[in-house]
Write a protein that holds these residues in place. Structure first.
Motif, PDB file in Angstrom:
ATOM      1  N   ILE A   1       0.835  -1.208   0.000  1.00  7.95           N
ATOM      2  CA  ILE A   1       0.000   0.000   0.000  1.00  7.95           C
ATOM      3  C   ILE A   1       0.866   1.254   0.000  1.00  7.95           C
ATOM      4  CG2 ILE A   1      -1.677   1.318   1.357  1.00  7.95           C
ATOM      5  CD1 ILE A   1      -2.711  -1.482   2.337  1.00  7.95           C
ATOM      6  N   VAL A   2       1.884   1.284   0.862  1.00  9.19           N
ATOM      7  CA  VAL A   2       2.754   2.465   0.941  1.00  9.19           C
ATOM      8  C   VAL A   2       3.530   2.642  -0.360  1.00  9.19           C
ATOM      9  CG1 VAL A   2       4.720   3.507   2.119  1.00  9.19           C
ATOM     10  CG2 VAL A   2       2.954   2.340   3.458  1.00  9.19           C
ATOM     11  N   GLY A   3       4.116   1.557  -0.857  1.00 12.36           N
ATOM     12  CA  GLY A   3       4.936   1.663  -2.062  1.00 12.36           C
ATOM     13  C   GLY A   3       4.147   2.076  -3.287  1.00 12.36           C
ATOM     14  N   MET A   4       2.974   1.471  -3.481  1.00 12.48           N
ATOM     15  CA  MET A   4       2.207   1.730  -4.700  1.00 12.48           C
ATOM     16  C   MET A   4       1.587   3.121  -4.727  1.00 12.48           C
ATOM     17  SD  MET A   4       2.730  -0.949  -6.438  1.00 12.48           S
ATOM     18  CE  MET A   4       1.549  -0.870  -7.762  1.00 12.48           C
ATOM     19  N   THR A   5       1.338   3.703  -3.572  1.00 14.92           N
ATOM     20  CA  THR A   5       0.726   5.037  -3.545  1.00 14.92           C
ATOM     21  C   THR A   5       1.748   6.161  -3.676  1.00 14.92           C
ATOM     22  OG1 THR A   5       0.755   4.963  -1.112  1.00 14.92           O
ATOM     23  CG2 THR A   5      -1.291   4.322  -2.217  1.00 14.92           C
ATOM     24  N   LEU A   6       3.034   5.851  -3.572  1.00 14.33           N
ATOM     25  CA  LEU A   6       4.050   6.892  -3.664  1.00 14.33           C
ATOM     26  C   LEU A   6       4.072   7.588  -5.015  1.00 14.33           C
ATOM     27  CD1 LEU A   6       7.158   5.321  -1.858  1.00 14.33           C
ATOM     28  CD2 LEU A   6       5.739   7.233  -1.081  1.00 14.33           C
ATOM     29  N   THR A   7       3.594   6.916  -6.054  1.00 17.03           N
ATOM     30  CA  THR A   7       3.627   7.509  -7.392  1.00 17.03           C
ATOM     31  C   THR A   7       2.332   8.221  -7.768  1.00 17.03           C
ATOM     32  OG1 THR A   7       2.956   5.366  -8.315  1.00 17.03           O
ATOM     33  CG2 THR A   7       5.317   5.851  -8.259  1.00 17.03           C
ATOM     34  N   HIS A   8       1.348   8.241  -6.886  1.00 20.70           N
ATOM     35  CA  HIS A   8       0.063   8.847  -7.235  1.00 20.70           C
ATOM     36  C   HIS A   8       0.207  10.323  -7.602  1.00 20.70           C
ATOM     37  CE1 HIS A   8      -1.859   5.192  -6.398  1.00 20.70           C
ATOM     38  NE2 HIS A   8      -2.823   5.575  -5.590  1.00 20.70           N
ATOM     39  N   VAL A   9       0.820  11.104  -6.724  1.00 22.08           N
ATOM     40  CA  VAL A   9       0.900  12.550  -6.957  1.00 22.08           C
ATOM     41  C   VAL A   9       1.907  12.895  -8.057  1.00 22.08           C
ATOM     42  CG1 VAL A   9       1.395  14.793  -5.915  1.00 22.08           C
ATOM     43  CG2 VAL A   9       0.098  13.083  -4.632  1.00 22.08           C
ATOM     44  N   PRO A  10       3.155  12.378  -8.029  1.00 12.73           N
ATOM     45  CA  PRO A  10       4.051  12.676  -9.149  1.00 12.73           C
ATOM     46  C   PRO A  10       3.526  12.145 -10.477  1.00 12.73           C
ATOM     47  CG  PRO A  10       5.023  11.029  -7.695  1.00 12.73           C
ATOM     48  CD  PRO A  10       3.840  11.592  -6.984  1.00 12.73           C
ATOM     49  N   GLY A  11       2.814  11.029 -10.464  1.00 10.72           N
ATOM     50  CA  GLY A  11       2.215  10.523 -11.694  1.00 10.72           C
ATOM     51  C   GLY A  11       1.160  11.470 -12.233  1.00 10.72           C
ATOM     52  N   ALA A  12       0.343  12.051 -11.341  1.00 10.74           N
ATOM     53  CA  ALA A  12      -0.653  13.033 -11.773  1.00 10.74           C
ATOM     54  C   ALA A  12       0.012  14.248 -12.396  1.00 10.74           C
ATOM     55  CB  ALA A  12      -1.518  13.450 -10.581  1.00 10.74           C
ATOM     56  N   LEU A  13       1.128  14.691 -11.810  1.00 11.40           N
ATOM     57  CA  LEU A  13       1.839  15.844 -12.363  1.00 11.40           C
ATOM     58  C   LEU A  13       2.435  15.514 -13.733  1.00 11.40           C
ATOM     59  CD1 LEU A  13       4.009  18.334 -10.389  1.00 11.40           C
ATOM     60  CD2 LEU A  13       4.709  17.600 -12.647  1.00 11.40           C
ATOM     61  N   LEU A  14       3.014  14.328 -13.878  1.00 14.96           N
ATOM     62  CA  LEU A  14       3.588  13.940 -15.162  1.00 14.96           C
ATOM     63  C   LEU A  14       2.507  13.809 -16.233  1.00 14.96           C
ATOM     64  CD1 LEU A  14       6.182  11.294 -13.937  1.00 14.96           C
ATOM     65  CD2 LEU A  14       6.673  13.578 -14.827  1.00 14.96           C
TER      66      LEU A  14
END
Length: 421
Positions: free
Chosen positions: A344-357
């Motif tokens: 859960i912690v690892g997979m959610t780390l990319t949520h915000v930077p992924g949205a920006l990209l």
């Protein structure tokens, strides 16, 4: 604009969390009800047919997702006609794709001798195809910075599903009718949402004819976003199958429960972070890189708090809660609970930077990073399964996200917003 973006994020995030909670509460009611009504065998068929609903997001081929970046940029730049062209392209493209899939299915059955799907799966297949143009409404609301309305219609869909299931159970409906209850609610909810968004927002109502340039833009951006989704899905989509093949059905059952909990938890975090995408697109179009930098940091902090806090609850109370929910003990070990927390912690780390990209249209680098992670994951999961069983397979994906995917996404996102205002 800064206050408006912040307000939109908070409003949409709150509404999204409430929608997810409504879905969770509905599942607590409907799953035991359907199991009691259909029996174990019928419940298995119903579960398999309704589980295909997740494909509704993939079948759009990125038509709707492209709008989440294109429309906020157009709104910020005052390009009203261009936005209408994008919406026209997305709706016409989705409708054309649905027609092609329906005709292709008919031809395959008529000429190729392909078997006609059984009742529940026929309902699922036709409903998913019809839903392709309708589901664009979800992304359209988000693109217009009104994601809270999309959450409202999602809640309407959940309530309709609950009502239809209860009525079906009372009437003694069979598997096909119970399947139709889920997909019927999906179609009605999305149809109402699409009619609502087009009625209330005349500036994005589609033209009668598709503009070639708008269609090319939507196809290009939507295709790349679709590839991002596929690459990310490949990292986890086959985990249950691999566990079944390598470790047997008992381990597969534990894996299925673990993934159900993990996906539910990351979905909650996703409801909080998805509104960042259109707001980032608006900020980048307005050259407000300072706001984007601040929100990248704030969003990452919020994700860490939510994911670590939720994971802690799973580690502390997961075992007794799962025994209560399942009415049996599947022997979910403490090690597996810790692996789920890491997932859960690892997979959610990319949520915000992924949205920006996504907002910055930095899509090809995401595809490369995610594809590399997926390929590495297959080999590592095979080795982990032999030594550590289910726990090893679960841990491989968050390990890759922590070591490779999240650092790459954060580096690319920071580069995209480090320009001076």
């Amino acid at each position: 604009m800064t206050k408006s973006r912040n307000y939109n994020i908070l409003r949409t995030s709150g509404a999204g969390v409430l929608q997810r909670l409504a879905q969770l509460l509905s599942s607590l009611i409907t799953l035991p009800l359907v199991l009691h009504s259909l029996g174990l065998a019928g419940f298995g068929v119903w579960g398999a047919a309704t589980s295909l609903a997740w494909l509704s997001g993939l079948l759009t081929m990125g038509f709707g997702s492209a709008l989440i970046t294109l429309l906020p940029r157009g709104l910020a730049l005052g390009e009203t006609e261009a936005n209408r062209g994008y919406v026209t392209a997305a709706l016409h493209g989705g409708a054309a794709l649905a027609v092609l899939l329906l005709l292709g299915g008919v031809v395959a059955i008529w000429l190729g001798g392909a078997p006609l799907p059984r009742g529940p799966f026929l309902v699922a297949s036709v409903s998913l195809i019809l839903n392709i143009p309708l589901s664009v409404s979800f992304e359209l609301w988000f693109a217009l910075h009104k994601g809270h309305v999309a959450a409202f219609w999602g809640t309407v869909q959940t309530l309709l599903s609950l009502i239809f299931i209860v009525l079906g159970a009372v009437a003694g409906a069979g598997v096909t009718a119970m399947t139709a209850a889920i997909y019927g609610a999906m179609l009605l909810g999305n149809a109402g949402s699409l009619a609502h968004v087009l009625y209330r927002n005349h500036h994005v109502r589609p033209h009668r004819r598709v503009q070639k340039q708008a269609m090319r833009t939507v196809l290009r951006q939507g295709g790349l976003l679709f590839a991002v989704i596929i690459a990310a899905s490949c990292a986890t989509a086959f985990d249950n199958v691999m566990v079944l093949a390598w470790l047997g059905p008992a381990a597969s059952a534990r894996m299925a429960i673990a993934m159900r909990v993990c996906v539910t938890a990351t979905g909650m975090v996703g409801a909080v972070t998805q509104p960042f995408w259109p707001s980032f697109a608006d900020a980048l179009a307005a050259h407000d890189h300072g706001w984007a930098r601040r929100m990248l940091k704030a969003g990452m902090a919020a994700v860490l708090v939510l994911s670590i806090g939720g994971s802690g609850l799973i580690v502390a109370f997961g075992a007794p809660v799962l025994r209560w929910w399942l009415h049996q003990d599947l022997h979910i070990s403490p090690g597996l609970l810790w692996a789920m927390a890491a997932w859960i912690v690892g997979m959610t780390l990319t949520h915000v930077p992924g949205a920006l990209l996504n907002a910055a249209l930095k899509l090809k680098p995401q595809i490369v990073v995610l594809a590399v992670a997926a390929i590495m994951g297959f080999a590592l999961k095979y080795m982990a399964a032999r030594s550590f069983g289910v726990v090893g397979i679960v841990l491989v994906t968050p390990a890759l996200w922590l070591v490779l995917v999240a650092p790459a996404f954060l580096w690319m996102a920071w580069r995209a917003v480090k320009q001076p205002d």
